[in-house]
Write an enzyme that holds these catalytic residues in place. Structure first.
Site, PDB file in Angstrom:
ATOM      1  N   ASP A   1      -2.964   4.847  -2.215  1.00  0.00           N
ATOM      2  CA  ASP A   1      -3.951   5.394  -1.287  1.00  0.00           C
ATOM      3  C   ASP A   1      -4.278   6.862  -1.554  1.00  0.00           C
ATOM      4  OD1 ASP A   1      -5.267   4.915   1.439  1.00  0.00           O
ATOM      5  OD2 ASP A   1      -4.145   6.751   1.824  1.00  0.00           O
TER       6      ASP A   1
ATOM      7  N   HIS B   1     -11.476  -2.809   2.988  1.00  0.00           N
ATOM      8  CA  HIS B   1     -11.360  -2.519   4.424  1.00  0.00           C
ATOM      9  C   HIS B   1     -12.010  -1.189   4.809  1.00  0.00           C
ATOM     10  CE1 HIS B   1      -8.357  -0.138   2.512  1.00  0.00           C
ATOM     11  NE2 HIS B   1      -8.134   0.533   3.623  1.00  0.00           N
ATOM     12  N   ASP B   2     -12.503  -0.436   3.819  1.00  0.00           N
ATOM     13  CA  ASP B   2     -13.160   0.847   4.112  1.00  0.00           C
ATOM     14  C   ASP B   2     -14.665   0.763   3.946  1.00  0.00           C
ATOM     15  OD1 ASP B   2     -10.785   2.206   4.572  1.00  0.00           O
ATOM     16  OD2 ASP B   2     -10.553   2.753   2.459  1.00  0.00           O
TER      17      ASP B   2
ATOM     18  N   GLU C   1      -6.477   4.395  -5.765  1.00  0.00           N
ATOM     19  CA  GLU C   1      -7.726   4.685  -5.067  1.00  0.00           C
ATOM     20  C   GLU C   1      -8.171   6.065  -5.555  1.00  0.00           C
ATOM     21  OE1 GLU C   1      -9.657   4.847  -0.597  1.00  0.00           O
ATOM     22  OE2 GLU C   1      -7.797   5.906  -0.993  1.00  0.00           O
TER      23      GLU C   1
ATOM     24  N   ASP D   1       0.857  -1.173   0.000  1.00  0.00           N
ATOM     25  CA  ASP D   1       0.000   0.000   0.000  1.00  0.00           C
ATOM     26  C   ASP D   1       0.904   1.238   0.000  1.00  0.00           C
ATOM     27  OD1 ASP D   1      -2.373   1.574   0.450  1.00  0.00           O
ATOM     28  OD2 ASP D   1      -3.222  -0.193   1.425  1.00  0.00           O
TER      29      ASP D   1
END
Ligand code: NOJ
Length: 555
Positions: free
Chosen positions: A199, A328-329, A256, A98
């Site tokens: 990210d 995970h969000d 993202e 990440d």
């Protein structure tokens, strides 16, 4: 479309903290990931994305990095990571890390040095500005609530944090910062990772100079997206990053990216795009209210279909989106997109099939392959996630009772997906021998991998078949490069599309409801490629679909 090494891959996201704990501290670790590589290989996974494993104070669960060149001791050591990369490689699995470079942690040495001398060299690594009339430099609100500016001690200086106050934003306008970031990226690529999930990257370009926006809530602040929508020039940074790093290594990168501007998709994922792929978030943002989670609208089956189809059309001929039902969000996809009261194994398999065979790179989030659902948290004290706590507060502030506020966060909390993976029916779902860092979902005795492993009709075995079909020699070209054409769009709560290859025509059709549905086929089918019930009913030219039945047919 020029073929790329990653086009035919299936990816899997690991949230290391909740995957598998080998040392009994209640936190998943890298050795836990190594020990499950054979499991992932057997499932059919080619790419693993690891959520952050770097040293961090964990204010935002590792998305606040205090050292970009190390491993947090709670996850293991650099040696463990090197072993993971090597062991994965032996199994033809690539590792993505990440890349969190919009911000770092306030405990990173750069920020610590900036605090000592805000106007000096390291102060310029961040956005530090003077206050205005004793107040913040502008009225933007951070994603996690409250002002995006934090005062530095008792000075008149403030630093910008679009996320938590422990996540100061890095100043991408400063070429020295960009060079630090590119060097770090190359250092990791040299270690043998295959690329990155990137990210919050749209946040790196700010609209300068900072100024006020029209307030959108009673707190007098404006969503920071108002500022981001105004900016221009993010692409210059992204292309510079690509040319200085990823391109040299043929890395796979997935950004993202939320709300890229209309017509910009080719700049992101086209042949000369800045990333290999970006996530398709169209269904996750659908129905989101500016007021907060408590005011979100649910996504109906027809909305879901429309979101997927719009994205497929948008990306057609341009590049590959990365398709998800959760991460995970987000809450669990099966709890979100299958209407309440209708979630069954059949429905889970149907949802899996419908998103998985779209064009793009399918990502599976840990636990999705066993159909993990949202968690019935009993009290706000059981949550860990910063955004959940803030959304609970916002709901209360807007007049909801505690129970109503809890109900809202139960639906959308990021912790729904962050609870430990359910390996078996032993204590703590077999995740840890210690005390798990976050609640284990109470449904684990009935729903766990070990149990599903022994049941050939389980969601897990269905995922295996689905992955195998997508990768099969006979059909993979159609699933990867075949044209996407929506079908039966006049039918309510039916989601169907064709994937058309050189000499193949495949129909994927799901009945997104409990009631039966008859469907007239355009032509008789030759073969059933995949199916979530024992038999397919119909007479060759028509199908009688049972509730939540999905069929993949070669016509
Ligand atoms: C997106 C990440 O996925 C999320 O977990 C995090 O809170 C923010 N970016 C900030 O890094």
């Amino acid at each position: 479309m020029k073929k790329q090494w990653w086009h035919d891959k299936v990816a899997y996201q690991i949230y290391p903290k909740s995957f598998y704990d080998t040392n009994g501290d209640g936190i998943g670790d890298l050795r836990g990931v190594i020990s499950k590589l054979d499991y992932l290989k057997d499932l059919g996974i080619d790419i693993i994305w690891l959520s952050p494993i770097y040293p961090s104070p964990f204010a935002d669960q590792g998305y606040d990095i205090s050292d970009y060149y190390n491993i947090d001791p709670r996850f293991g050591t650099m040696h463990d990571l090197e072993e993971l990369i090597a062991e994965a490689k032996k199994r033809n699995i690539s590792i993505l890390l990440d890349l969190v470079v919009n911000h770092c942690s306030d405990e990173h040495e750069w920020f610590q040095k900036a605090l000592k001398n805000p106007t000096g060299e390291y102060g310029r690594y961040f956005y530090i500005r003077e206050g205005k009339d004793g107040k913040e430099p502008s009225n933007i609100r951070s994603y996690f609530g409250g002002s995006a500016w934090e005062q530095i001690g008792d000075t008149n200086l403030y630093y910008l944090h679009l996320f938590h106050k422990k996540q100061p934003d890095l100043n991408w306008e400063n070429p020295v910062v960009r060079k630090e970031i590119y060097d770090m990226i190359n250092w990791w690529l040299e270690k043998g990772i295959a690329g990155f999930r990137i990210d919050a990257i749209m946040n790196i370009k700010k609209a300068l100079p900072f100024h006020d926006y029209e307030a959108d809530r009673e707190d007098g602040l404006a969503d920071c997206r108002a500022m981001l929508n105004e900016n221009d020039g993010v692409m210059e940074f992204l292309k510079e990053m690509r040319d200085s790093t990823f391109r040299r290594y043929h890395a796979f990168t997935v950004g993202e990216v939320f709300n890229e501007k209309k017509g910009d998709l080719s700049e992101f994922i086209g042949e000369d795009g800045c990333f290999s792929s970006i996530f398709d978030f169209s269904q996750t943002v659908f129905g989101a209210s500016e007021k907060g989670w408590y005011d979100n609208q649910p996504v109906t089956p027809d909305d879901y279909r429309q979101c997927c189809f719009n994205s497929q059309k948008r990306a057609e001929g341009i590049g590959f989106l990365s398709n998800i039902i959760e991460n995970h969000d987000e809450p669990r996809g099966v709890s979100r997109y299958i209407p309440e009261g209708e979630c069954s194994d059949e429905a889970k398999k149907m949802l899996a099939t419908l998103y998985f065979l779209l064009q793009g790179i399918p990502f599976i989030y840990q636990g999705q392959e066993i159909g993990m659902e949202n968690v019935p948290f009993d009290s706000i004290d059981q949550y860990d996630d910063v955004s959940t706590l803030e959304e609970y507060r916002v709901a209360q502030l807007n007049g909801l009772t505690n129970e109503q506020a809890l109900e809202a966060v139960r639906r959308y909390s990021r912790d729904n997906a962050r609870v430990p993976f359910q390996w078996d029916s032993s204590e703590n779902a077999g995740f840890t021998k210690g005390t798990p860092w976050l609640l284990v979902s109470p449904d684990y005795p009935a729903n766990n991998l070990k149990r599903q492993f022994t049941d050939p009709d389980s969601v897990f075995h269905y995922y295996k078949k689905l992955i195998a079909l997508r990768k099969s020699e006979e059909y993979k070209d159609t699933f990867i490069y075949g044209q996407f054409i929506p079908a039966y769009t006049d039918e309510e709560r039916v989601m169907a599309y064709y994937r058309i290859g050189e000499d193949q025509r495949i129909l994927i059709i799901g009945n997104f409801k409990m009631a039966e549905q008859e469907i007239k086929l355009e032509q008789p089918y030759r073969k059933v490629l995949l199916h979530n019930y024992e038999t397919v009913s119909g007479n060759g030219t028509s199908l009688l679909l049972k509730g939540y039945e999905v069929v993949v047919l070669e016509l």
